[in-house]
Design a protein around this motif. Structure first.
Motif, short mmCIF file in Angstrom:
data_model
loop_
_atom_site.label_atom_id
_atom_site.label_comp_id
_atom_site.label_asym_id
_atom_site.label_seq_id
_atom_site.Cartn_x
_atom_site.Cartn_y
_atom_site.Cartn_z
N GLN A 280 0.67 -1.26 -0.03
CA GLN A 280 0.02 0.15 -0.14
C GLN A 280 0.84 1.25 -0.01
OE1 GLN A 280 -3.31 0.48 2.82
NE2 GLN A 280 -2.05 2.29 3.61
N VAL A 281 0.48 2.28 -0.89
CA VAL A 281 1.19 3.72 -0.81
C VAL A 281 -0.04 4.53 -0.80
CG1 VAL A 281 3.32 3.26 -2.12
CG2 VAL A 281 1.21 3.66 -3.41
N ARG A 282 0.16 5.55 -0.13
CA ARG A 282 -0.66 6.62 0.26
C ARG A 282 -0.52 7.91 -0.67
NH1 ARG A 282 -3.16 7.69 5.52
NH2 ARG A 282 -2.15 5.59 6.39
N LEU A 283 -1.52 8.44 -1.22
CA LEU A 283 -1.40 9.52 -2.11
C LEU A 283 -1.98 10.54 -1.46
CD1 LEU A 283 -2.02 8.45 -5.71
CD2 LEU A 283 0.13 8.27 -4.50
N ARG A 284 -1.42 11.85 -0.90
CA ARG A 284 -2.23 12.79 -0.37
C ARG A 284 -2.04 13.99 -1.23
NH1 ARG A 284 -0.41 13.75 5.30
NH2 ARG A 284 -2.13 12.10 5.91
N ILE A 285 -3.29 14.45 -1.72
CA ILE A 285 -3.12 15.52 -2.57
C ILE A 285 -3.76 16.81 -2.18
CG2 ILE A 285 -3.57 16.31 -5.05
CD1 ILE A 285 -4.65 13.39 -5.30
N THR A 286 -2.92 17.72 -2.21
CA THR A 286 -3.40 19.29 -1.49
C THR A 286 -2.91 20.33 -2.27
OG1 THR A 286 -1.29 19.11 -0.26
CG2 THR A 286 -3.46 18.62 0.96
N GLY A 287 -3.84 21.09 -2.77
CA GLY A 287 -3.36 22.14 -3.95
C GLY A 287 -2.52 21.63 -5.09
N GLU A 289 0.20 19.94 -4.76
CA GLU A 289 1.30 19.33 -4.43
C GLU A 289 0.70 17.90 -4.01
OE1 GLU A 289 4.16 20.54 -1.01
OE2 GLU A 289 2.85 19.27 0.18
N LEU A 290 1.57 16.85 -4.34
CA LEU A 290 1.15 15.24 -4.06
C LEU A 290 2.28 14.73 -3.12
CD1 LEU A 290 -0.17 12.54 -4.88
CD2 LEU A 290 1.63 12.66 -6.99
N GLN A 291 1.59 14.18 -2.15
CA GLN A 291 2.64 13.50 -1.28
C GLN A 291 2.34 11.94 -1.07
OE1 GLN A 291 2.19 14.56 2.82
NE2 GLN A 291 4.05 13.47 3.51
N ILE A 292 3.41 11.43 -1.45
CA ILE A 292 3.37 9.87 -1.63
C ILE A 292 4.16 9.42 -0.63
CG2 ILE A 292 3.76 7.71 -3.03
CD1 ILE A 292 4.32 9.91 -5.38
N SER A 293 3.45 8.33 0.30
CA SER A 293 4.07 7.78 1.64
C SER A 293 3.71 6.50 1.46
CB SER A 293 3.68 8.70 2.74
OG SER A 293 2.28 8.45 3.03
N ALA A 294 4.41 5.67 2.44
CA ALA A 294 4.14 4.40 2.75
C ALA A 294 4.77 3.93 4.03
CB ALA A 294 4.77 3.53 1.69
N GLU A 295 4.27 2.97 4.76
CA GLU A 295 4.73 2.51 6.23
C GLU A 295 4.52 1.00 6.20
OE1 GLU A 295 2.30 5.21 6.64
OE2 GLU A 295 1.02 3.72 5.76
N ASP A 296 5.41 0.52 6.79
CA ASP A 296 5.37 -0.85 7.14
C ASP A 296 5.61 -0.99 8.66
OD1 ASP A 296 5.54 -3.51 7.52
OD2 ASP A 296 6.95 -4.02 6.00
N PHE A 320 -3.30 3.17 -2.67
CA PHE A 320 -3.44 2.29 -4.04
C PHE A 320 -2.34 1.11 -3.84
CE2 PHE A 320 -4.98 5.94 -6.56
CZ PHE A 320 -6.04 5.36 -6.66
N ASN A 321 -2.39 -0.10 -4.57
CA ASN A 321 -1.46 -1.16 -4.32
C ASN A 321 -0.27 -0.49 -5.42
OD1 ASN A 321 0.12 -3.23 -5.34
ND2 ASN A 321 -1.63 -4.55 -4.34
N ALA A 322 1.08 -0.33 -4.65
CA ALA A 322 2.05 0.10 -5.50
C ALA A 322 2.55 -0.70 -6.72
CB ALA A 322 3.08 0.25 -4.75
N LYS A 323 2.34 -2.06 -6.68
CA LYS A 323 2.73 -3.08 -7.47
C LYS A 323 1.69 -2.60 -8.97
CE LYS A 323 3.41 -7.41 -7.19
NZ LYS A 323 3.36 -8.83 -6.69
N PHE A 324 0.19 -2.49 -8.58
CA PHE A 324 -0.82 -2.18 -9.81
C PHE A 324 0.00 -0.60 -10.35
CE2 PHE A 324 -4.10 -4.95 -7.54
CZ PHE A 324 -3.24 -6.00 -7.94
#
Length: 374
Positions: A280-287, A289-296, A320-324
């Motif tokens: 899983q990767v997280r997309l945070r869109i503000t204005g 700017e796109l922030q892409i983050s992930a954690e395990d 989203f699933n990063a592989k896809f």
């Protein structure tokens, strides 16, 4: 029966259809090529019952005949021979095949050609012509999203839909969907078929790089492709394909435009730190700017990056699933891509920022549920 042929020319023809031959086929005879000589033309057939491929080559022969020749040993022998004329001598009573070259003699056992299954003939169906480069591109753009789930057989093939003004290729595995549409190929009769993944993979590897007309005919049970001296017949998947148009969300008010390469590189780096099960990767869109983050959480790994983008819509956070995402972005050619979103629990649509006049590519990816602990 006797014939003479160039070792390299024969190897080229055998290699082009060898992908059909299964390692452990249900019927042992299918480990063989079917050789048929008729008026100096050697017709070679390979089959796995579902798919058959046929090729032809001119040989020096005075008589006609048929024999089933073991595929693996024959290809291995020819691979290791220098380019030279080789003579095949076949005893049709004992099914013995003897190959004579300038520096040796090789003897192998064939089988009775009458045991080889008959190739189905496509009669009374629809027929269209597709340029090989168009067909190859359509296969490449969709095949990676085909499902391997045998419980949903319809999704284990590519759905081909013929219309009066376009042709559409669709693949889905339930998590993502690819729709590739061409406006420069059409059919007078509207029709739709599902072609198995293996058949299209085989076709992809044999299609010529230079533009060649590929004739495609099909009826309710089989599809037939022919180009140059290659023919392929495959059994269609007799299932109802999911109504893919209903899955594609129509209203997507949030539109993100971004450089494809920057986005792809960032997702690849961030995915290294994602959970190895969910990717899983997280997309945070503000204005803008796109922030892409992930954690395990299991290993206390985390990463985030910021990218500039053009965004028209409400601030949003979606997973989203990063592989896809990686596979889909890698399969696009355009420098700039658009990601259309509606809500964090609805599918996202990826597409080139500027679709070509002749082709239209749409990629749909389902989101994954975010664990909002931050």
């Amino acid at each position: 029966m006797k014939f003479i042929v160039s070792s390299t020319a024969l190897l080229k023809q055998l290699t082009s259809i060898n992908g059909v031959v299964a390692n452990n086929p249900v019927v042992p005879i299918l480990e063989n090529f079917l050789f048929e000589i008729n008026d100096g033309v050697l017709t070679i057939t390979a089959s796995d019952l579902e798919t058959s491929m046929i090729t032809e080559i001119h040989v020096e022969a005075r008589e006609n005949g048929r024999i089933a020749a073991p595929a693996k040993i024959l290809i291995d022998t020819l691979k290791n021979l220098p380019d030279q004329p080789v003579t095949f001598t076949i005893d049709e009573e004992t099914y013995t095949i003897e190959i004579s070259s300038s520096n040796g003699r090789y003897k192998l056992s064939g089988e009775n050609a009458t045991d080889f299954p008959k190739v189905p003939v496509v009669r009374g169906g629809n027929a269209i012509e597709i340029p090989s480069n168009v067909l190859s591109r359509a296969i490449n753009k969709t095949i990676f999203a085909v499902s391997n789930d045998e419980l949903r057989p319809a999704m284990t093939g590519i759905f081909v839909q013929l219309g009066s003004d376009n042709i559409t290729f669709v693949a889905t595995d339930g998590h993502r969907l690819l729709r590739y549409r061409r406006k420069d190929v059409s059919s007078e009769n509207a029709a739709s078929i599902i072609i198995p993944k293996k058949a299209f993979n085989l076709l992809k590897s044999t299609l010529p790089s230079e533009a060649t007309a590929v004739r495609m005919e099909f009826n309710t049970s089989n599809a037939f492709f022919s180009f140059d001296n290659i023919k392929m017949i495959c059994r269609l998947i007799d299932e109802r394909y999911p109504d893919y148009e209903n899955v594609i969300p129509a209203q997507n008010p949030n539109k993100l435009s971004i450089d494809r390469y920057d986005f792809l590189s960032s997702v690849k780096r961030i995915s290294i730190y994602s959970n190895k099960t969910t990717h899983q990767v997280r997309l945070r869109i503000t204005g803008s700017e796109l922030q892409i983050s992930a954690e395990d959480l299991d290993f206390s790994n985390e990463a985030s990056e910021r990218l500039t983008c053009q965004y028209d819509g409400e601030d949003m956070e979606i997973g989203f699933n990063a592989k896809f995402l990686t596979e889909m972005l890698s399969n696009m050619d355009s420098d700039e891509i658009t990601l259309e979103l509606s809500t964090p629990n609805r599918a996202g649509l990826l597409m080139p920022a500027n679709n070509d006049d002749e082709e239209n590519i749409l990629m749909l990816v389902m989101p994954v549920m975010l664990n909002n602990y931050v």
